[in-house]
Design an enzyme around this catalytic site. Structure first.
Site, short mmCIF file in Angstrom:
data_model
loop_
_atom_site.label_atom_id
_atom_site.label_comp_id
_atom_site.label_asym_id
_atom_site.label_seq_id
_atom_site.Cartn_x
_atom_site.Cartn_y
_atom_site.Cartn_z
N TYR A 102 7.31 -14.29 -13.56
CA TYR A 102 6.00 -12.66 -13.14
C TYR A 102 4.26 -14.37 -13.95
O TYR A 102 3.46 -13.55 -12.84
CB TYR A 102 6.10 -11.68 -13.54
CG TYR A 102 4.99 -10.54 -12.82
CD1 TYR A 102 5.06 -10.11 -12.51
CD2 TYR A 102 4.15 -10.33 -13.92
CE1 TYR A 102 4.27 -8.83 -11.70
CE2 TYR A 102 3.65 -9.26 -13.77
CZ TYR A 102 3.59 -8.59 -12.57
OH TYR A 102 2.49 -7.96 -12.64
N ALA B 213 0.32 -1.06 0.38
CA ALA B 213 -0.28 0.17 0.21
C ALA B 213 0.89 1.13 0.28
O ALA B 213 0.46 2.32 0.26
CB ALA B 213 -0.84 -0.57 0.75
N ALA C 93 4.13 -16.66 -14.06
CA ALA C 93 3.78 -18.01 -13.37
C ALA C 93 2.87 -17.48 -11.84
O ALA C 93 2.02 -18.27 -11.78
CB ALA C 93 4.91 -19.26 -13.41
N ALA C 94 3.55 -16.86 -11.55
CA ALA C 94 3.06 -16.87 -10.15
C ALA C 94 1.45 -16.05 -10.30
O ALA C 94 0.66 -15.95 -9.61
CB ALA C 94 4.19 -14.99 -9.80
N LYS C 95 1.37 -14.65 -10.92
CA LYS C 95 -0.25 -14.37 -11.44
C LYS C 95 -1.21 -15.34 -12.02
O LYS C 95 -2.60 -14.58 -11.70
CB LYS C 95 0.70 -13.01 -12.44
CG LYS C 95 1.18 -12.55 -12.22
CD LYS C 95 0.70 -11.65 -10.71
CE LYS C 95 1.47 -9.86 -10.09
NZ LYS C 95 0.90 -9.95 -8.76
N ILE D 271 -0.03 -0.27 -16.33
CA ILE D 271 -0.36 0.66 -15.60
C ILE D 271 0.52 1.78 -15.40
O ILE D 271 1.34 1.05 -15.00
CB ILE D 271 -0.63 -0.06 -14.34
CG1 ILE D 271 -1.96 -0.99 -14.65
CG2 ILE D 271 -1.83 1.39 -13.60
CD1 ILE D 271 -3.06 -0.35 -15.06
N ASN E 253 -1.70 -7.25 -2.96
CA ASN E 253 -1.37 -6.31 -3.91
C ASN E 253 0.24 -5.78 -4.73
O ASN E 253 0.48 -5.93 -5.24
CB ASN E 253 -2.22 -4.84 -3.27
CG ASN E 253 -1.36 -4.02 -4.38
OD1 ASN E 253 -1.78 -3.95 -5.87
ND2 ASN E 253 -0.94 -3.22 -3.84
P1 NAD Z 1 4.81 -0.92 -7.45
O1 NAD Z 1 5.99 -1.04 -7.65
O2 NAD Z 1 4.51 1.17 -7.72
O3 NAD Z 1 4.32 -1.32 -5.80
C1 NAD Z 1 4.63 -2.07 -4.88
C2 NAD Z 1 4.29 -2.10 -3.35
O4 NAD Z 1 4.21 -3.22 -2.89
C3 NAD Z 1 5.06 -1.62 -3.09
O5 NAD Z 1 4.26 -0.34 -2.23
C4 NAD Z 1 6.35 -2.11 -2.00
O6 NAD Z 1 7.30 -2.15 -1.18
C5 NAD Z 1 5.31 -3.36 -2.36
N1 NAD Z 1 6.09 -4.92 -1.66
C6 NAD Z 1 7.13 -5.12 -3.19
N2 NAD Z 1 8.24 -6.40 -1.97
C7 NAD Z 1 6.94 -6.18 -0.94
C8 NAD Z 1 7.69 -7.75 0.35
N3 NAD Z 1 8.29 -8.31 -0.21
N4 NAD Z 1 6.68 -7.42 1.20
C9 NAD Z 1 6.01 -6.05 1.45
N5 NAD Z 1 6.09 -5.11 0.14
C10 NAD Z 1 6.02 -5.22 -0.53
O7 NAD Z 1 3.87 -1.69 -8.50
P2 NAD Z 1 2.66 -1.11 -8.70
O8 NAD Z 1 2.55 -0.66 -10.17
O9 NAD Z 1 1.96 -0.44 -8.20
O10 NAD Z 1 1.69 -2.86 -9.02
C11 NAD Z 1 0.93 -3.80 -8.02
C12 NAD Z 1 0.51 -5.25 -7.61
O11 NAD Z 1 0.04 -4.81 -9.45
C13 NAD Z 1 1.51 -5.69 -8.14
O12 NAD Z 1 1.40 -7.07 -7.33
C14 NAD Z 1 1.51 -5.46 -9.94
O13 NAD Z 1 2.37 -6.84 -9.92
C15 NAD Z 1 0.38 -5.96 -10.35
N6 NAD Z 1 0.12 -4.95 -11.45
C16 NAD Z 1 0.78 -4.19 -11.84
C17 NAD Z 1 0.99 -3.61 -13.01
C18 NAD Z 1 1.03 -2.56 -13.57
O14 NAD Z 1 1.38 -2.52 -14.66
N7 NAD Z 1 1.43 -1.84 -12.79
C19 NAD Z 1 0.01 -4.50 -14.49
C20 NAD Z 1 -0.81 -5.70 -13.62
C21 NAD Z 1 -0.06 -6.04 -12.40
#
Ligand code: NAD
Length: 238
Positions: free
Chosen positions: A146, A5, A148-150, A179, A81
């Protein structure tokens, strides 16, 4: 509770839920970032606390969940998330990069759901939303770990949905497309242009475009929706 968050999509989800009156626990690895988000929510009239937890660590999650439940009672909304990428073509992908991405993006959801899910079931109301990705649905060259995890998150969520349904606990997936966040900021201009051509809406989404979907899935209105995957991707994966 929303993991990851501290910024990006997780921050937007936390803010959206807070605006609907939900009391928040903002979790992130970085205490300053989740603390800043919780403080901003509180300053805006909401109710939020922050906890720094490494979600990829089973023992840290177990300890944090026990402490949080002791302090606040059963947690009734869980949004998994937090996520990372460690991209690279399969032939050059290290075991470390594979493990890190699986642990942070997939195992974390298992740890939190196990720790928080049963108290949720006992209180007979709960909402779990796991943030996957279009990469988990379509695959994406350079993202074997990624994707595979998703994809794993989708199977995991459907199983949780079936196991928890009779306790009035739903579990759903939101799968964002591309995004604009720190996660995608490193993509070269050329890659961003190439990706945009595959998005029918011809643009990357914003974190706020995603945040409404988890909020709806956590609402009372969504009480008969479980085990579903919602893509929010400008039409990319159809
Ligand atoms: P981001 O990198 O901006 O933020 C990720 C957040 O996760 C950060 O607050 C970070 O501190 C936290 N985090 C990472 N590793 C951690 C850990 N080991 N323990 C605790 N917190 C941890 O990423 P985002 O773009 O906001 O992505 C958020 C989610 O949405 C992710 O799961 C990502 O895979 C997914 N997603 C993002 C996109 C995109 O295009 N940005 C697309 C599809 C899915």
């Amino acid at each position: 509770m929303v993991t990851g968050a501290g910024r990006g999509i997780g921050k937007a989800i936390a803010e959206n839920l807070a605006a609907k009156g939900v009391k928040l626990i903002c979790v992130s690895k970085n205490p300053a970032s989740c603390g800043g988000v919780a403080d901003a929510i509180t300053a805006a009239g909401g109710n939020a606390v922050a906890r720094a937890v490494d979600v990829s660590s089973s023992s840290e999650v177990e300890a944090a969940a026990a402490e949080l439940i002791k302090e606040f009672g059963p947690i009734d909304i869980l949004v998994n998330n937090a996520g990372i990428t460690r991209d690279g073509l399969l032939a050059r992908m290290s075991d470390e990069d594979w493990d890190a991405v699986i642990q942070t993006n997939l195992s974390s959801a298992f740890y939190w759901t196990k720790a928080i899910g049963w108290p949720m079931c006992r209180s007979r109301w709960g909402r779990i939303v796991n943030i996957s990705s279009v990469s988990g649905i379509m695959g994406n060259a350079g993202q074997a770990n990624y994707s595979a995890a998703k994809a794993g998150l989708i199977g995991f969520t459907k199983t949780v949905a079936k196991e928890f349904a009779r306790r009035n606990v739903t579990a759903n997936v939101v799968a964002p497309g591309f995004i604009q966040t720190d996660m995608t900021a490193d993509l070269s201009e050329e890659v961003q242009k190439g990706v945009t051509n595959f998005i029918p809406m011809r643009r990357f989404g914003q974190s706020d475009d995603i945040a409404h979907a988890p909020s709806f899935l956590c609402s009372e209105e969504a009480s008969y929706i479980t085990g579903q995957v919602f893509t929010v991707d400008g039409g990319m994966a159809m």
